[in-house]
Motif scaffolding. Sequence first.
Motif, PDB file in Angstrom:
ATOM      1  N   LEU A  58       0.842  -1.182   0.000  1.00 44.91           N
ATOM      2  CA  LEU A  58       0.000   0.000   0.000  1.00 44.91           C
ATOM      3  C   LEU A  58       0.886   1.243   0.000  1.00 44.91           C
ATOM      4  O   LEU A  58       1.880   1.303   0.723  1.00 44.91           O
ATOM      5  N   ARG A  88      -8.941   6.650   0.503  1.00 46.60           N
ATOM      6  CA  ARG A  88      -9.107   5.236   0.760  1.00 46.60           C
ATOM      7  C   ARG A  88      -8.952   4.887   2.234  1.00 46.60           C
ATOM      8  O   ARG A  88      -9.243   3.775   2.643  1.00 46.60           O
ATOM      9  N   THR A  89      -8.444   5.826   3.008  1.00 42.95           N
ATOM     10  CA  THR A  89      -8.303   5.603   4.454  1.00 42.95           C
ATOM     11  C   THR A  89      -8.835   6.834   5.186  1.00 42.95           C
ATOM     12  O   THR A  89      -9.003   7.898   4.568  1.00 42.95           O
ATOM     13  N   GLN A 170     -12.406 -12.258  -1.770  1.00 46.57           N
ATOM     14  CA  GLN A 170     -11.351 -11.662  -0.953  1.00 46.57           C
ATOM     15  C   GLN A 170     -11.243 -10.160  -1.228  1.00 46.57           C
ATOM     16  O   GLN A 170     -11.113  -9.350  -0.309  1.00 46.57           O
ATOM     17  N   ARG A 171     -11.320  -9.792  -2.515  1.00 43.67           N
ATOM     18  CA  ARG A 171     -11.244  -8.364  -2.862  1.00 43.67           C
ATOM     19  C   ARG A 171     -12.419  -7.598  -2.266  1.00 43.67           C
ATOM     20  O   ARG A 171     -12.270  -6.455  -1.822  1.00 43.67           O
ATOM     21  N   GLU A 173     -14.030  -8.376   0.480  1.00 43.76           N
ATOM     22  CA  GLU A 173     -13.767  -8.256   1.920  1.00 43.76           C
ATOM     23  C   GLU A 173     -12.787  -7.122   2.185  1.00 43.76           C
ATOM     24  O   GLU A 173     -12.968  -6.312   3.093  1.00 43.76           O
ATOM     25  N   ASN A 174     -11.718  -7.085   1.369  1.00 44.13           N
ATOM     26  CA  ASN A 174     -10.717  -6.024   1.541  1.00 44.13           C
ATOM     27  C   ASN A 174     -11.349  -4.650   1.361  1.00 44.13           C
ATOM     28  O   ASN A 174     -11.062  -3.718   2.113  1.00 44.13           O
ATOM     29  N   TYR A 175     -12.191  -4.550   0.344  1.00 41.94           N
ATOM     30  CA  TYR A 175     -12.858  -3.275   0.067  1.00 41.94           C
ATOM     31  C   TYR A 175     -13.676  -2.830   1.282  1.00 41.94           C
ATOM     32  O   TYR A 175     -13.605  -1.685   1.715  1.00 41.94           O
ATOM     33  N   LYS A 176     -14.444  -3.772   1.834  1.00 43.80           N
ATOM     34  CA  LYS A 176     -15.295  -3.417   2.976  1.00 43.80           C
ATOM     35  C   LYS A 176     -14.464  -3.010   4.181  1.00 43.80           C
ATOM     36  O   LYS A 176     -14.765  -2.036   4.857  1.00 43.80           O
ATOM     37  N   ARG A 177     -13.426  -3.797   4.436  1.00 45.68           N
ATOM     38  CA  ARG A 177     -12.601  -3.499   5.602  1.00 45.68           C
ATOM     39  C   ARG A 177     -11.982  -2.114   5.467  1.00 45.68           C
ATOM     40  O   ARG A 177     -11.870  -1.357   6.421  1.00 45.68           O
ATOM     41  N   GLN A 178     -11.588  -1.782   4.227  1.00 45.01           N
ATOM     42  CA  GLN A 178     -10.924  -0.513   3.994  1.00 45.01           C
ATOM     43  C   GLN A 178     -11.895   0.664   3.978  1.00 45.01           C
ATOM     44  O   GLN A 178     -11.616   1.720   4.542  1.00 45.01           O
TER      45      GLN A 178
END
Length: 225
Positions: A58, A88-89, A170-171, A173-178
């Motif tokens: 990242l 994104r954060t 997986q992508r 999940e990553n999107y949601k977590r982020q």
Amino acid sequence: MRLVLMGPPGAGKGTQAKRLAETFGLLHLSSGDIFRAERAAGSELGGKLAEYMDAGELVPDEIVVEVMARAMTRDGSQQGLLLDGFPRTVAQAEALDAELARADKPLDGVLVITADDDEIVGRITGRRSCPDCGRVYHIRFMPPTSDEQCDDCGTKLVQREDDVESVVRQRLENYKRQTEPVIRYYRERSEAPVKEVDGNPPPDAVTESLADVVREISSSGEAKA
Ligand SMILES: [Zn+2]
């Protein structure tokens, strides 16, 4: 008018961003495109970006913010901005708010395209392409005439490794977590209204819904020139 557009992978965010930017005369700033251009330009910042991107890491918030802040002052930014892939954060969102507050040009809205995981999985895992001529198909929306074969050259169609279900899930999940913390930030700590738009219908219908929301934001009197 300054807007942020967010959405999960496979929800057609890139296409929608281009259409919205065109309809409303906004400068479309896609972080992915800007990073690639910065790299290609061979600047010092581009060199730093390349190191992280090539290592699959990242890019640190301060570098992302620096690159995007520079892009936001480009020609055309006066008419308005549509930010795509940024922030994104939460740290990036805070830095963006600070940057825009300094210029007295706050965000007018955050548009979030939502879509069911299963719908996205179906869209992405259905993609096929011809390894020979490059023609693109979809087993549900744009199937080849004969099963798994290219209509143009008869070659057996292939699926990208990234397009299999486990990778797509997986992508997502990553999107949601982020993004969940970023959306929460906008709901709780920012002036910009968060507007969700259903991304499950066909692309043209999603474009209509997004355009309606943008018009609503722009006519609410909240939008600043
Ligand atoms: Zn072909």
